[in-house]
Design an enzyme around this catalytic site. Structure first.
Site, PDB file in Angstrom:
ATOM      1  N   GLY A 105      33.163  47.243  45.502  1.00  0.00           N
ATOM      2  CA  GLY A 105      32.427  46.759  44.339  1.00  0.00           C
ATOM      3  C   GLY A 105      33.436  46.323  43.304  1.00  0.00           C
ATOM      4  CD  GLU A 106      35.123  43.824  40.141  1.00  0.00           C
ATOM      5  OE1 GLU A 106      35.163  43.024  41.090  1.00  0.00           O
ATOM      6  OE2 GLU A 106      36.149  44.165  39.517  1.00  0.00           O
ATOM      7  CB  SER A 107      38.237  49.314  40.923  1.00  0.00           C
ATOM      8  OG  SER A 107      38.937  48.199  40.399  1.00  0.00           O
ATOM      9  CB  CYS A 130      37.118  47.142  48.896  1.00  0.00           C
ATOM     10  SG  CYS A 130      37.645  45.560  48.261  1.00  0.00           S
ATOM     11  NE  ARG A 132      41.099  45.338  39.866  1.00  0.00           N
ATOM     12  CZ  ARG A 132      40.396  44.918  38.825  1.00  0.00           C
ATOM     13  NH1 ARG A 132      40.926  44.907  37.614  1.00  0.00           N
ATOM     14  NH2 ARG A 132      39.162  44.493  38.985  1.00  0.00           N
ATOM     15  CB  ILE A 144      34.822  40.920  49.630  1.00  0.00           C
ATOM     16  CG1 ILE A 144      34.050  40.694  50.939  1.00  0.00           C
ATOM     17  CG2 ILE A 144      34.135  40.197  48.473  1.00  0.00           C
ATOM     18  CD1 ILE A 144      32.676  41.328  50.952  1.00  0.00           C
ATOM     19  NE  ARG A 145      37.211  38.310  42.920  1.00  0.00           N
ATOM     20  CZ  ARG A 145      37.180  39.144  41.881  1.00  0.00           C
ATOM     21  NH1 ARG A 145      36.287  40.101  41.808  1.00  0.00           N
ATOM     22  NH2 ARG A 145      38.051  39.033  40.913  1.00  0.00           N
ATOM     23  CG  HIS A 175      34.038  45.515  52.160  1.00  0.00           C
ATOM     24  ND1 HIS A 175      33.316  46.235  51.233  1.00  0.00           N
ATOM     25  CD2 HIS A 175      34.862  44.726  51.451  1.00  0.00           C
ATOM     26  CE1 HIS A 175      33.679  45.889  50.013  1.00  0.00           C
ATOM     27  NE2 HIS A 175      34.620  44.971  50.109  1.00  0.00           N
ATOM     28  CD  GLU A 190      31.513  48.573  53.344  1.00  0.00           C
ATOM     29  OE1 GLU A 190      32.522  48.898  53.991  1.00  0.00           O
ATOM     30  OE2 GLU A 190      31.574  48.023  52.222  1.00  0.00           O
TER      31      GLU A 190
HETATM   32  N1  GLN Z   1      38.289  43.089  43.392  1.00  0.00           N
HETATM   33  C1  GLN Z   1      37.551  44.317  43.289  1.00  0.00           C
HETATM   34  C2  GLN Z   1      38.184  45.297  42.298  1.00  0.00           C
HETATM   35  O1  GLN Z   1      39.177  45.022  41.749  1.00  0.00           O
HETATM   36  C3  GLN Z   1      37.420  44.978  44.625  1.00  0.00           C
HETATM   37  C4  GLN Z   1      36.598  44.096  45.529  1.00  0.00           C
HETATM   38  C5  GLN Z   1      35.769  44.845  46.523  1.00  0.00           C
HETATM   39  O2  GLN Z   1      35.537  46.059  46.421  1.00  0.00           O
HETATM   40  N2  GLN Z   1      35.237  44.116  47.466  1.00  0.00           N
HETATM   41  O3  GLN Z   1      37.640  46.342  42.089  1.00  0.00           O
END
Ligand code: GLN
Length: 188
Positions: free
Chosen positions: A48-50, A80, A107, A134-135, A170, A172
């Protein structure tokens, strides 16, 4: 066996589906009242977004209790953003979150061009497995206690330290549950 899934933000439902496929009971951790570590055998921190997850952990009063339990040995699997929350250092971000694992992570390490990609690579003990990024971050440095489990293009994308497991990708999202099985085997 019962696994807690941090369900504040991000891709937690896909982890629930993986555990369902494996027939493992889980509970969503959404607030402090849900945090009953004595009833848990392990914890999953999703992607997600840390920054968002880190802020919510702090705002909800979950940060210190979760960190303490991981340090006491509760097995944890971070994917992630979950990896970023567990990393001791982020070398392109001054933030630090739970910081329980001796890794330095970068990151959004693959830049915009290659923000998201799919590959297959060797995971120690599991053979070739599918990996969806993903990113994603990657791990730039590891402490001596850390075992490297997978690399892609010379960058570390999975590692383990004691009862802590992290993947930059990921698992999952791939429908291949072998990394989840690997984590469940760590709980014994
Ligand atoms: N770019 C996200 C972050 O910095 C991590 C991306 C992800 O969990 N798929 O948290």
């Amino acid at each position: 066996m019962r696994i807690g899934i941090l369900a504040l933000q991000g891709a937690f439902i896909e982890h629930e589906q993986a555990l369902q496929r494996l027939g493992v009971e889980f509970v969503e951790i959404r607030q402090l009242a849900d945090w009953q570590p004595e009833t848990l055998d392990g914890l999953i921190i999703p992607g997600g977004e840390s920054t968002v997850q880190g802020k919510l952990l702090r705002d909800l009063g979950l940060f210190a209790p979760v960190q303490a339990e991981i340090l006491r040995g509760l097995p944890v699997f971070g994917t992630c953003a979950g990896l970023l929350l567990l990393a001791e250092h982020l070398n392109n971000d001054e933030r630090q979150h739970l910081a329980t694992m001796h890794i330095t992570a970068r990151r959004n390490a693959y830049g915009r061009q290659l923000g998201s990609f799919y590959t297959e690579a060797e995971f120690k003990g599991l053979g070739q497995i599918p990996m969806t990024f993903i990113r994603a971050p990657y791990i730039e440095a590891v402490g001596p206690q850390v075992e490297v489990l997978a690399e892609v293009n010379g960058k570390i994308v999975a590692a383990r330290e004691g009862k802590q497991l992290v993947t930059a990708f990921h698992p999952e999202l791939t429908g291949n549950d072998s990394v989840h099985k690997y984590f469940l085997n760590m709980l014994n």
